[in-house]
Write a protein that holds these residues in place. Structure first.
Motif, PDB file in Angstrom:
ATOM      1  N   THR A  92      16.557  13.543  26.741  1.00 54.05           N
ATOM      2  CA  THR A  92      17.435  12.606  27.442  1.00 54.05           C
ATOM      3  C   THR A  92      18.872  13.128  27.468  1.00 54.05           C
ATOM      4  N   GLY A  93      19.457  13.095  28.648  1.00 52.75           N
ATOM      5  CA  GLY A  93      20.840  13.541  28.814  1.00 52.75           C
ATOM      6  C   GLY A  93      20.996  14.770  29.675  1.00 52.75           C
ATOM      7  N   TRP A  94      19.919  15.547  29.868  1.00 52.23           N
ATOM      8  CA  TRP A  94      20.085  16.818  30.578  1.00 52.23           C
ATOM      9  C   TRP A  94      20.575  16.660  32.027  1.00 52.23           C
ATOM     10  N   PRO A  95      20.181  15.588  32.768  1.00 57.05           N
ATOM     11  CA  PRO A  95      20.720  15.492  34.129  1.00 57.05           C
ATOM     12  C   PRO A  95      22.239  15.358  34.162  1.00 57.05           C
ATOM     13  N   ALA A  96      22.811  14.743  33.136  1.00 59.95           N
ATOM     14  CA  ALA A  96      24.276  14.628  33.072  1.00 59.95           C
ATOM     15  C   ALA A  96      24.916  15.993  32.869  1.00 59.95           C
ATOM     16  N   THR A  97      24.247  16.859  32.112  1.00 62.20           N
ATOM     17  CA  THR A  97      24.819  18.201  31.905  1.00 62.20           C
ATOM     18  C   THR A  97      24.818  18.985  33.214  1.00 62.20           C
ATOM     19  N   ASP A  98      23.806  18.796  34.056  1.00 67.31           N
ATOM     20  CA  ASP A  98      23.794  19.456  35.364  1.00 67.31           C
ATOM     21  C   ASP A  98      24.971  18.990  36.219  1.00 67.31           C
ATOM     22  N   TRP A  99      25.262  17.706  36.168  1.00 64.12           N
ATOM     23  CA  TRP A  99      26.420  17.185  36.888  1.00 64.12           C
ATOM     24  C   TRP A  99      27.697  17.878  36.421  1.00 64.12           C
ATOM     25  N   PHE A 100      27.892  17.927  35.112  1.00 69.67           N
ATOM     26  CA  PHE A 100      29.111  18.525  34.575  1.00 69.67           C
ATOM     27  C   PHE A 100      29.200  20.004  34.923  1.00 69.67           C
ATOM     28  N   ASN A 119      33.183  15.975  19.628  1.00 70.23           N
ATOM     29  CA  ASN A 119      31.902  16.151  18.921  1.00 70.23           C
ATOM     30  C   ASN A 119      31.159  17.389  19.414  1.00 70.23           C
ATOM     31  N   ILE A 120      31.194  17.624  20.723  1.00 70.99           N
ATOM     32  CA  ILE A 120      30.508  18.810  21.262  1.00 70.99           C
ATOM     33  C   ILE A 120      31.214  20.075  20.790  1.00 70.99           C
ATOM     34  N   ASP A 121      32.540  20.089  20.867  1.00 76.82           N
ATOM     35  CA  ASP A 121      33.295  21.251  20.386  1.00 76.82           C
ATOM     36  C   ASP A 121      33.018  21.525  18.908  1.00 76.82           C
ATOM     37  N   ASP A 122      32.998  20.466  18.108  1.00 74.25           N
ATOM     38  CA  ASP A 122      32.790  20.630  16.661  1.00 74.25           C
ATOM     39  C   ASP A 122      31.394  21.133  16.327  1.00 74.25           C
ATOM     40  N   SER A 123      30.454  20.916  17.236  1.00 72.44           N
ATOM     41  CA  SER A 123      29.058  21.327  16.980  1.00 72.44           C
ATOM     42  C   SER A 123      28.820  22.795  17.297  1.00 72.44           C
ATOM     43  N   TRP A 124      29.794  23.444  17.936  1.00 76.78           N
ATOM     44  CA  TRP A 124      29.595  24.829  18.354  1.00 76.78           C
ATOM     45  C   TRP A 124      29.495  25.724  17.106  1.00 76.78           C
ATOM     46  N   PRO A 125      28.457  26.551  17.014  1.00 74.16           N
ATOM     47  CA  PRO A 125      28.298  27.413  15.828  1.00 74.16           C
ATOM     48  C   PRO A 125      29.466  28.373  15.681  1.00 74.16           C
ATOM     49  N   SER A 126      29.825  28.651  14.451  1.00 76.20           N
ATOM     50  CA  SER A 126      30.982  29.498  14.194  1.00 76.20           C
ATOM     51  C   SER A 126      30.718  30.966  14.461  1.00 76.20           C
ATOM     52  N   SER A 127      29.448  31.345  14.504  1.00 75.58           N
ATOM     53  CA  SER A 127      29.126  32.748  14.781  1.00 75.58           C
ATOM     54  C   SER A 127      27.820  32.848  15.539  1.00 75.58           C
ATOM     55  N   GLY A 185      21.205  20.190  22.596  1.00 78.34           N
ATOM     56  CA  GLY A 185      21.447  19.301  21.458  1.00 78.34           C
ATOM     57  C   GLY A 185      22.608  18.364  21.711  1.00 78.34           C
ATOM     58  N   THR A 186      23.779  18.742  21.224  1.00 80.10           N
ATOM     59  CA  THR A 186      24.926  17.838  21.300  1.00 80.10           C
ATOM     60  C   THR A 186      25.384  17.565  22.734  1.00 80.10           C
ATOM     61  N   PHE A 187      25.251  18.530  23.623  1.00 84.58           N
ATOM     62  CA  PHE A 187      25.647  18.306  25.013  1.00 84.58           C
ATOM     63  C   PHE A 187      24.838  17.145  25.596  1.00 84.58           C
ATOM     64  N   TRP A 188      23.517  17.158  25.401  1.00 86.61           N
ATOM     65  CA  TRP A 188      22.661  16.060  25.848  1.00 86.61           C
ATOM     66  C   TRP A 188      23.025  14.756  25.136  1.00 86.61           C
ATOM     67  N   LYS A 189      23.068  14.828  23.818  1.00 86.84           N
ATOM     68  CA  LYS A 189      23.242  13.631  22.994  1.00 86.84           C
ATOM     69  C   LYS A 189      24.591  12.963  23.241  1.00 86.84           C
ATOM     70  N   GLU A 190      25.652  13.747  23.273  1.00 92.30           N
ATOM     71  CA  GLU A 190      26.990  13.170  23.411  1.00 92.30           C
ATOM     72  C   GLU A 190      27.230  12.651  24.831  1.00 92.30           C
ATOM     73  N   GLY A 220      19.589   8.546  36.763  1.00 94.65           N
ATOM     74  CA  GLY A 220      18.893   8.316  35.508  1.00 94.65           C
ATOM     75  C   GLY A 220      18.892   9.583  34.685  1.00 94.65           C
ATOM     76  N   ILE A 221      19.056   9.462  33.386  1.00 93.45           N
ATOM     77  CA  ILE A 221      19.091  10.646  32.518  1.00 93.45           C
ATOM     78  C   ILE A 221      18.044  10.579  31.412  1.00 93.45           C
ATOM     79  N   GLU A 222      17.162   9.555  31.457  1.00 94.35           N
ATOM     80  CA  GLU A 222      16.147   9.436  30.400  1.00 94.35           C
ATOM     81  C   GLU A 222      15.074  10.498  30.595  1.00 94.35           C
ATOM     82  N   SER A 223      14.769  11.238  29.513  1.00 90.03           N
ATOM     83  CA  SER A 223      13.759  12.295  29.573  1.00 90.03           C
ATOM     84  C   SER A 223      13.194  12.539  28.185  1.00 90.03           C
ATOM     85  N   ASP A 224      12.753  11.445  27.528  1.00 90.20           N
ATOM     86  CA  ASP A 224      12.194  11.533  26.181  1.00 90.20           C
ATOM     87  C   ASP A 224      13.167  12.241  25.240  1.00 90.20           C
ATOM     88  N   THR A 225      12.701  13.267  24.555  1.00 90.59           N
ATOM     89  CA  THR A 225      13.561  13.950  23.583  1.00 90.59           C
ATOM     90  C   THR A 225      14.646  14.788  24.265  1.00 90.59           C
TER      91      THR A 225
END
Length: 434
Positions: free
Chosen positions: A201-209, A426-434, A404-409, A194-199
């Motif tokens: 949501t998605g962080w457990p998937a990032t730990d897997w990756f 989408n994650i790559d495109d969200s990376w700040p330029s500086s 942000g995008t890592f969780w969301k995407e 499960g990856i639901e965690s309110d705002t």
């Protein structure tokens, strides 16, 4: 009911964080960096109170024969609070920061002092898990010393059912895949997820990756990925995605199927392992904090929970560890503050905290018999047996990506709302330029 309980904890955390910001002025009165008694060294941290109390007891013993007083304070939302205090030139003498990225920001602001001549680095290299000193090193200098840690490369299971079935801990990812197939062949559902965690949501998937990239790419590639020298749309991330997809998206592999993952609470997912009729799912990858959720939510004891370390890519190969923790940062270069920082590098720091808290020492020399239960001692030993330590990647990435995008995407991909190509782009495109 369980999901509501999880959400209530999240809401309380948000409320506490907001309260911390409103009380900034009050907390600042005791900040060591902004003045006060030069023989009183103030240390701020956001760890659990039993760890604070244990650290205080240990440091009091070390200070007993000196004229120093060490004052530890638990504060909420320390990442934001410390930045506010830096701007006001009113910091504590030392702060324990839970994210290396924030330590880097403090260093960039010129507010931290290097520790290379304060602590015995060669001795720490011998006593600490390999890689832990790298976590707090910036521009070749040590600024953040890992004082306590958590472990993320863990897989939990129902101990009684596991022993009855005769399953063995896998020693490679191939063996993990074979175990998954064996559980399914035996009529069980292999994975709880499960990856639901309110705002958040998605962080457990990032730990897997992060765990998979660390294993398939090794520590150097992992570091390059975290800093975006290696993009998300790369071979190593796609290899990790393929393994995640095999385990999580294959029919019959996850309780409730792929569609349930994004709506199932991150802690709630593990409770069905302990269903009275037998495990509804068998394997649950999570961090060292999760047993307290399981005992409460599933009505079991720590003795009922078994675990093994998330296996390396190849049996007998490099066995890296993904984790987190709190980094001690020196914000005042007085002799008194340096002395306390040196004490905080003591491999026995935590001797008083360990028996009564969730504390895990990053020192492989730490006496594991001091941990309060066999499960915590086993988690610590898994950490001590690792060939290298790397901090949670999303905690090191820019906030708009890591939180942000890592969780969301990841959530959008897992929910089958978009394909992997779109997700990585989408994650790559969200990376700040500086």
């Amino acid at each position: 009911m369980r999901l509501t309980s999880t959400r209530r904890r999240a809401a309380l955390a948000v409320t506490a964080a907001a309260l911390a910001l409103t009380t900034t002025g009050c907390l600042g009165d005791s900040g060591g960096g902004g003045g006060g008694d030069s023989n009183t060294v103030t240390v701020w941290m956001s760890v659990d109170q039993p760890i604070v109390d244990g650290f205080q007891e240990h440091l009091d013993k070390l200070a007993a024969d000196t004229d120093l007083t060490v004052k530890l304070e638990k504060v909420e939302n320390i990442n934001q609070l410390i930045m506010t205090k830096i701007q006001a030139n009113d910091t504590p003498d030392i702060a324990l920061i839970p994210q290396p990225g924030v330590v880097g920001d403090i260093v960039d602001r010129g507010a931290a002092f290097p520790l290379d001549d304060v602590v015995d680095v060669p001795a720490l290299e011998q006593s600490m898990i390999p890689g832990t000193l790298d976590t707090g090193t910036f521009d070749g200098k040590l600024y953040g010393l890992l004082a306590q840690m958590n472990v993320k490369s863990l897989v939990f299971y129902n101990k009684a059912a596991w022993d009855k079935a005769g399953y063995k801990a896998p020693e490679s990812i191939d063996e993990l895949n074979a175990l998954t197939e064996q559980i399914k062949a035996d009529g069980g559902t292999p994975w709880c997820m499960g990856i639901e965690s309110d705002t958040a949501t998605g962080w457990p998937a990032t730990d897997w990756f992060e765990d998979l990239v660390l294993r398939y790419g090794g520590v150097d590639t992992y570091d390059q990925w975290v800093s975006h020298e290696v993009p998300f749309d790369s071979d190593v991330v796609r290899e990790s995605a393929a393994e995640f997809e095999k385990l999580m998206f294959t029919d019959g592999n996850v309780l409730g199927g792929r569609k349930s993952i994004s709506s199932t609470g991150f802690a709630d997912a593990g409770y069905p392992m302990f269903d009275k009729s037998g495990p509804k799912c068998w394997l649950f990858k999570q961090g060292s904090f999760i047993p307290s959720f399981i005992t409460e939510g599933a009505g079991v004891t720590l003795d009922d929970i078994g675990l093994f370390g998330f296996p390396p890519a190849e049996a007998g190969g490099d066995n890296p560890l993904l984790g987190g923790g709190d980094l001690a940062v020196l914000l005042n270069d007085s002799d008194q503050a340096k002395q306390v920082m040196k004490w905080m590098s003591d491999p026995e720091l935590g001797t008083e905290a360990a028996p009564k808290s969730s504390f895990i020492s990053p020192h492989t020399t730490f006496d594991t018999s001091l941990y309060p239960d066999a499960l915590t001692a086993q988690m610590a030993q898994i950490a001590y047996d690792a060939t290298d330590f790397r901090f949670d990647g999303s905690d090191q990435m820019p906030g708009e990506v890591g939180a942000g995008t890592f969780w969301k995407e990841m959530t959008a991909w897992i929910s089958d709302d978009q394909d992997l190509d779109t997700t990585l782009k989408n994650i790559d495109d969200s990376w700040p330029s500086s």
